[in-house]
Design an enzyme around this catalytic site. Structure first.
Site, mmCIF file in Angstrom:
data_model
loop_
_atom_site.group_PDB
_atom_site.id
_atom_site.type_symbol
_atom_site.label_atom_id
_atom_site.label_comp_id
_atom_site.label_asym_id
_atom_site.label_seq_id
_atom_site.Cartn_x
_atom_site.Cartn_y
_atom_site.Cartn_z
ATOM 1 N N GLU A 169 24.266 -26.847 44.811
ATOM 2 C CA GLU A 169 25.263 -27.658 45.268
ATOM 3 C C GLU A 169 25.196 -28.226 46.893
ATOM 4 O O GLU A 169 25.526 -29.298 47.224
ATOM 5 C CB GLU A 169 26.448 -26.805 45.600
ATOM 6 C CG GLU A 169 27.555 -26.998 44.386
ATOM 7 C CD GLU A 169 28.804 -26.488 44.466
ATOM 8 O OE1 GLU A 169 29.381 -26.353 43.487
ATOM 9 O OE2 GLU A 169 29.290 -25.983 45.655
ATOM 10 N N HIS B 231 8.503 -13.128 28.889
ATOM 11 C CA HIS B 231 8.338 -13.084 27.272
ATOM 12 C C HIS B 231 8.972 -14.259 26.683
ATOM 13 O O HIS B 231 9.214 -14.388 25.555
ATOM 14 C CB HIS B 231 8.606 -11.914 26.773
ATOM 15 C CG HIS B 231 7.775 -10.795 27.058
ATOM 16 N ND1 HIS B 231 6.772 -10.062 26.463
ATOM 17 C CD2 HIS B 231 7.797 -10.008 28.460
ATOM 18 C CE1 HIS B 231 6.087 -9.303 27.159
ATOM 19 N NE2 HIS B 231 6.545 -9.188 28.285
ATOM 20 N N LYS C 106 36.095 -32.916 37.168
ATOM 21 C CA LYS C 106 37.612 -32.553 37.460
ATOM 22 C C LYS C 106 38.366 -33.832 37.112
ATOM 23 O O LYS C 106 39.489 -33.588 36.582
ATOM 24 C CB LYS C 106 37.847 -31.910 38.866
ATOM 25 C CG LYS C 106 37.201 -30.462 39.267
ATOM 26 C CD LYS C 106 37.621 -30.291 40.554
ATOM 27 C CE LYS C 106 36.655 -29.278 40.979
ATOM 28 N NZ LYS C 106 36.802 -28.674 42.274
HETATM 29 O O1 PA5 Z 1 30.731 -23.849 47.146
HETATM 30 C C1 PA5 Z 1 31.936 -24.608 46.733
HETATM 31 O O2 PA5 Z 1 32.601 -25.078 47.700
HETATM 32 C C2 PA5 Z 1 32.719 -24.324 45.330
HETATM 33 O O3 PA5 Z 1 31.515 -23.995 44.792
HETATM 34 C C3 PA5 Z 1 33.675 -23.885 45.374
HETATM 35 O O4 PA5 Z 1 33.514 -22.225 45.971
HETATM 36 C C4 PA5 Z 1 34.348 -23.580 44.108
HETATM 37 O O5 PA5 Z 1 34.584 -24.912 43.422
HETATM 38 C C5 PA5 Z 1 35.663 -22.873 43.924
HETATM 39 O O6 PA5 Z 1 36.629 -23.588 44.896
HETATM 40 P P1 PA5 Z 1 37.934 -22.794 45.421
HETATM 41 O O7 PA5 Z 1 37.563 -21.592 46.460
HETATM 42 O O8 PA5 Z 1 38.583 -23.927 46.324
HETATM 43 O O9 PA5 Z 1 38.883 -22.384 44.230
#
Ligand code: PA5
Length: 446
Positions: free
Chosen positions: A288, A309, A423
């Site tokens: 990310e 394996h 989303k």
């Molecule tokens: O790293 C990030 O920002 C995302 O992976 C969030 O942690 C994830 O989408 C969950 O978001 P939230 O904590 O707002 O529910």
């Protein structure tokens, strides 16, 4: 002082010393951006000094809350996804017995389960069925307070808890971790009077494991969050300035040098099944943070020797676009020696008397050499043991290196614009209020 060590000598041997040295200036510059908040994403650098800024009073509050949940509950469900899930899961798995999931939880030593990390109907049905006769508690974690997956899981489990234990008792067993002011979860927690912890505005989800997001579930699982933070503090100090001994800087430089040389995939390797979820956490952190603007190393992870394996052939002999980063744990928790067998029908007497870990270490060394021979450069990170302090060091090490590496790559490591696309489509397809135009547009495509 024992601490994690990072060996990038093989990268230098593979690419030539200059390929690494030439990036030292860019690395120092990127570290400066992280430390002095001078680049895009500088409003999300709260994690940099989070370990040293964690006060005893804050830890006391987390530990006291965890102790209360431990005393009251036989099972605690941590609800969250992505950065609100993977860090706690990774640390708990690394510290627990491999067979922890088979142990029924008891009040005083509850089992920690996870939900809200998927939209599996069977997962939620089976979880609710399992919780039918449990005195459970809930930690619901969402920074935005609006994420669909955890919101669905929380709606179901909240209703179940209230039904099973009554409204007042349920309220005492729910802890919410969310934004200080914004989001549906904050309003709900205020309305219901839940105990809450705040996720600071300037700490992004995937950098939040050393905040209450990770610390509370880890403490509920019975682990020492002070030692985790102590380890992170050590690493925070050790990676603050540009120097030859700054392991985060060295790792960031090495992986960027490899990327520039066409090594587009990094495989994080462990030789200990307890580190499987550490690989999952790491994949999110780097994926990310770096995968944007059509750039970024693809982060993959394998569990060796299991995956030797299955993936071993590809790694040894497939397209040469990969490099490996191996996490090697120096000491096991227990000792187990291979026994002698007089009949020796299995032919194993040549290793009788050796510890299992000696065999594992030879598998590691043999694989490393074979993969290097096969054109796979190797970075090695050694961890003294699977203990809280070293995991704290490792977490902070990877976070710091990620910030540096992302800036070296030329991206903002602290946003995640690409996560929104699915989303938007999902909400349009589900006809969420406010998405009318998107709903009409997407229906045209079907
Ligand atoms: O790293 C990030 O920002 C995302 O992976 C969030 O942690 C994830 O989408 C969950 O978001 P939230 O904590 O707002 O529910």
């Amino acid at each position: 002082m024992k601490q994690i060590r990072v060996d990038i000598d093989n990268v230098k041997a593979f690419l030539g010393q200059d390929a690494v040295t030439n990036l030292e200036h860019a690395g120092a510059d990127a570290l400066d951006k992280v430390m002095n908040a001078t680049a895009e994403g500088n409003d999300f650098l709260g994690w940099v000094e989070l370990p040293t800024e964690t006060t005893d009073a804050h830890l006391d509050d987390i530990i006291a809350t965890a102790e209360q949940l431990r005393a009251d509950c036989d099972t605690v469900v941590a609800i969250g996804i992505g950065g609100s899930y993977l860090g706690a899961k990774a640390v708990i798995e690394a510290l627990s017995s491999n067979f922890e999931s088979l142990r029924p939880g008891v009040a005083g030593d509850p089992q920690v389960l996870f939900a809200g990390q998927n939209i599996g109907e069977d997962y939620l049905w089976e979880l609710q069925d399992y919780l039918k006769d449990k005195r459970f508690g809930i930690i619901v974690i969402s920074k935005s307070g609006t994420t669909t997956e955890p919101a669905i899981a929380f709606r179901l489990l909240k209703e179940q808890l209230e039904r099973q234990l009554g409204l007042d008792e349920a309220r005492k067993r729910i802890v919410a971790i969310t934004d200080e002011k914004r989001g549906a979860l904050r309003s709900l927690a205020t309305e219901e009077g839940y105990k809450t912890f705040v996720i600071a505005d300037n700490v992004g989800g995937r950098f939040s494991v050393l905040s209450p997001v990770g610390l509370l579930p880890i403490a509920v699982a019975g682990y020492n969050v002070r030692a985790l933070i102590d380890g992170a503090v050590e690493m925070e100090k050790a990676t603050a300035a540009a120097s030859e001994t700054n392991e985060a800087l060295n790792y960031a430089i090495a992986r960027n040098a490899l990327y520039n040389a066409g090594k587009k995939i990094e495989i994080l390797v462990n030789y200990n099944p307890k580190l499987h979820y550490f690989g999952e956490w790491w994949k999110q952190l780097y994926g990310e943070s770096e995968g944007k603007d059509h750039k970024g190393i693809f982060p993959a992870a394998v569990d060796f020797s299991t995956d030797l394996h299955s993936m071993g052939q590809w790694i040894q002999d497939g397209e040469r676009t990969i490099f490996e980063t191996v996490i090697s744990v120096e000491e096991t928790r227990y000792e187990k020696v291979i026994p002698t067998d007089e009949a020796n029908l299995d032919g194993l007497n040549y290793i009788a008397g050796k510890r299992i870990d000696q065999v594992n270490k030879m598998a590691e060394l043999g694989t490393r050499l074979a993969h290097i021979d096969g054109g796979v450069p190797n970075i090695r990170i050694s961890l003294p043991a699977l203990e809280e302090k070293y995991l704290g060091q490792l977490i902070y090490f990877f976070e710091k290196a990620c910030g540096i590496s992302g800036y070296m790559l030329g991206v903002n490591p602290f946003n995640q614009p690409g996560v929104e696309a699915y989303k938007k489509n999902m909400f349009a397809l589900l006809e969420k209020p406010g998405y009318e135009e998107a709903t009409a547009a997407i229906k045209q495509r079907l």
